[in-house]
Design a protein around this motif. Structure first.
Motif, PDB file in Angstrom:
ATOM      1  N   ILE A   1       0.840  -1.190   0.000  1.00 55.46           N
ATOM      2  CA  ILE A   1       0.000   0.000   0.000  1.00 55.46           C
ATOM      3  C   ILE A   1       0.881   1.249   0.000  1.00 55.46           C
ATOM      4  O   ILE A   1       1.948   1.272   0.614  1.00 55.46           O
ATOM      5  CB  ILE A   1      -0.956  -0.006   1.229  1.00 55.46           C
TER       6      ILE A   1
ATOM      7  N   ASP B   1     -13.761   2.806   8.250  1.00 56.92           N
ATOM      8  CA  ASP B   1     -12.879   3.943   7.948  1.00 56.92           C
ATOM      9  C   ASP B   1     -11.500   3.787   8.585  1.00 56.92           C
ATOM     10  O   ASP B   1     -10.783   4.772   8.764  1.00 56.92           O
ATOM     11  CB  ASP B   1     -13.528   5.246   8.437  1.00 56.92           C
ATOM     12  N   SER B   2     -11.112   2.561   8.920  1.00 54.91           N
ATOM     13  CA  SER B   2      -9.817   2.322   9.553  1.00 54.91           C
ATOM     14  C   SER B   2      -8.955   1.399   8.702  1.00 54.91           C
ATOM     15  O   SER B   2      -9.436   0.403   8.165  1.00 54.91           O
ATOM     16  CB  SER B   2      -9.998   1.690  10.950  1.00 54.91           C
ATOM     17  N   TYR B   3      -7.684   1.752   8.608  1.00 58.71           N
ATOM     18  CA  TYR B   3      -6.709   0.948   7.876  1.00 58.71           C
ATOM     19  C   TYR B   3      -5.648   0.466   8.862  1.00 58.71           C
ATOM     20  O   TYR B   3      -5.046   1.264   9.582  1.00 58.71           O
ATOM     21  CB  TYR B   3      -6.044   1.773   6.774  1.00 58.71           C
ATOM     22  N   TYR B   4      -5.418  -0.833   8.883  1.00 56.21           N
ATOM     23  CA  TYR B   4      -4.397  -1.435   9.730  1.00 56.21           C
ATOM     24  C   TYR B   4      -3.206  -1.772   8.816  1.00 56.21           C
ATOM     25  O   TYR B   4      -3.283  -2.696   8.002  1.00 56.21           O
ATOM     26  CB  TYR B   4      -4.918  -2.699  10.411  1.00 56.21           C
ATOM     27  N   ILE B   5      -2.122  -1.023   8.969  1.00 58.55           N
ATOM     28  CA  ILE B   5      -0.999  -1.120   8.046  1.00 58.55           C
ATOM     29  C   ILE B   5       0.247  -1.603   8.788  1.00 58.55           C
ATOM     30  O   ILE B   5       0.649  -1.022   9.802  1.00 58.55           O
ATOM     31  CB  ILE B   5      -0.733   0.229   7.366  1.00 58.55           C
TER      32      ILE B   5
ATOM     33  N   ARG C   1      -7.010   6.437  10.137  1.00 59.41           N
ATOM     34  CA  ARG C   1      -8.374   6.682   9.693  1.00 59.41           C
ATOM     35  C   ARG C   1      -8.349   7.184   8.256  1.00 59.41           C
ATOM     36  O   ARG C   1      -7.393   7.825   7.817  1.00 59.41           O
ATOM     37  CB  ARG C   1      -9.064   7.698  10.607  1.00 59.41           C
ATOM     38  N   SER C   2      -9.392   6.872   7.527  1.00 62.30           N
ATOM     39  CA  SER C   2      -9.440   7.217   6.110  1.00 62.30           C
ATOM     40  C   SER C   2      -9.409   8.722   5.863  1.00 62.30           C
ATOM     41  O   SER C   2      -8.945   9.172   4.820  1.00 62.30           O
ATOM     42  CB  SER C   2     -10.691   6.619   5.464  1.00 62.30           C
TER      43      SER C   2
ATOM     44  N   LEU D   1      -0.771  -3.684   3.794  1.00 63.26           N
ATOM     45  CA  LEU D   1      -2.137  -3.584   4.306  1.00 63.26           C
ATOM     46  C   LEU D   1      -2.543  -4.909   4.956  1.00 63.26           C
ATOM     47  O   LEU D   1      -2.677  -5.931   4.286  1.00 63.26           O
ATOM     48  CB  LEU D   1      -3.104  -3.236   3.178  1.00 63.26           C
TER      49      LEU D   1
ATOM     50  N   TYR E   1      -5.370  -5.137   7.263  1.00 61.76           N
ATOM     51  CA  TYR E   1      -6.815  -5.230   7.433  1.00 61.76           C
ATOM     52  C   TYR E   1      -7.429  -3.859   7.201  1.00 61.76           C
ATOM     53  O   TYR E   1      -6.815  -2.837   7.509  1.00 61.76           O
ATOM     54  CB  TYR E   1      -7.127  -5.711   8.860  1.00 61.76           C
ATOM     55  N   GLN E   2      -8.620  -3.868   6.636  1.00 58.02           N
ATOM     56  CA  GLN E   2      -9.355  -2.617   6.435  1.00 58.02           C
ATOM     57  C   GLN E   2     -10.809  -2.841   6.788  1.00 58.02           C
ATOM     58  O   GLN E   2     -11.434  -3.809   6.346  1.00 58.02           O
ATOM     59  CB  GLN E   2      -9.221  -2.160   4.980  1.00 58.02           C
ATOM     60  N   ARG E   3     -11.330  -1.988   7.627  1.00 61.02           N
ATOM     61  CA  ARG E   3     -12.720  -2.105   8.047  1.00 61.02           C
ATOM     62  C   ARG E   3     -13.304  -0.723   8.239  1.00 61.02           C
ATOM     63  O   ARG E   3     -12.741   0.095   8.979  1.00 61.02           O
ATOM     64  CB  ARG E   3     -12.810  -2.881   9.364  1.00 61.02           C
TER      65      ARG E   3
END
Length: 206
Positions: free
Chosen positions: A139, A158-162, A194-195, A152, A154-156
């Protein structure tokens, strides 16, 4: 009255036995999927209850794990399916109490075995994705601080776990309160963004 008695005495079929095993299989598949995901994300410092994982995703992972490091689950799943069918095909087996007790104990032992196999598969998958041969998607994103790259996880919503974010290029001027990640060669880190704080997000294709 005679019709109802004949229906009650009608012998069960193999197909009927398999249909009755669906609920039992669901228990094993759910436990397998949840255990895999729990230990997988735990290696990244995340508790699964934070992620709002749906039951469908858990059940799907409980099946996919058969092809992702949980190959020994094939033997357990087949055993759970075959044993009840054998009792239907060979009624003599039901007449021996010791045989029934032995089979019941063997089937119950499949629960902890499923747990440990799924746990090892989850930890192995996480360890692989923390290495340089990770299969996580690359990403690239921008913030007011500059351009970043990472993996990347996980994405759920409006949150991105990078995983292992790296600052590729600083903005000019560089604000004081900016994300300055640790070098992945020194320590692994998971960054949650956050997105609304990122833009120009790109995912690498394979």
């Amino acid at each position: 009255m005679a019709d109802s008695d004949s229906k009650e005495k009608r012998p069960s079929t193999v197909v009927g036995t398999i249909s009755g095993l669906v609920s039992l299989y669901a228990v094993f598949v759910f436990m397998s999927g949840w255990t895999f995901l729990d230990f997988y994300y735990r290696r990244f410092g995340i508790y699964t209850r934070w992620l709002d994982i749906s039951i469908t995703d858990v059940l799907m992972k409980g099946f996919i794990i058969l092809f992702e490091g949980g190959k020994w689950l094939w033997a357990l799943y087949v055993f759970i399916l075959v044993v009840p069918i054998l009792f239907e095909v060979f009624p003599r087996l039901r007449r021996h109490t010791l045989v029934q007790l032995f089979i019941a104990g063997a089937m119950l032992s499949c629960l902890p075995l499923t747990y440990y196999i799924s746990r090892n598969a989850g930890e192995s998958a996480a360890e692989h994705n923390q290495s340089t041969s990770s299969t996580l998607a690359d990403i690239r994103f921008s913030t007011d601080c500059g351009i970043y790259v990472g993996k990347l996880l996980y994405q759920r919503n409006d949150s991105y776990y990078i995983h292992d974010v790296v600052l590729l290029k600083k903005s000019s001027p560089f604000p004081d309160k900016c994300l300055v990640p640790t070098d992945p060669k020194v320590a692994h880190e998971l960054t949650i963004l956050r997105s609304d704080s990122i833009h120009d997000l790109k995912l690498a294709e394979y």
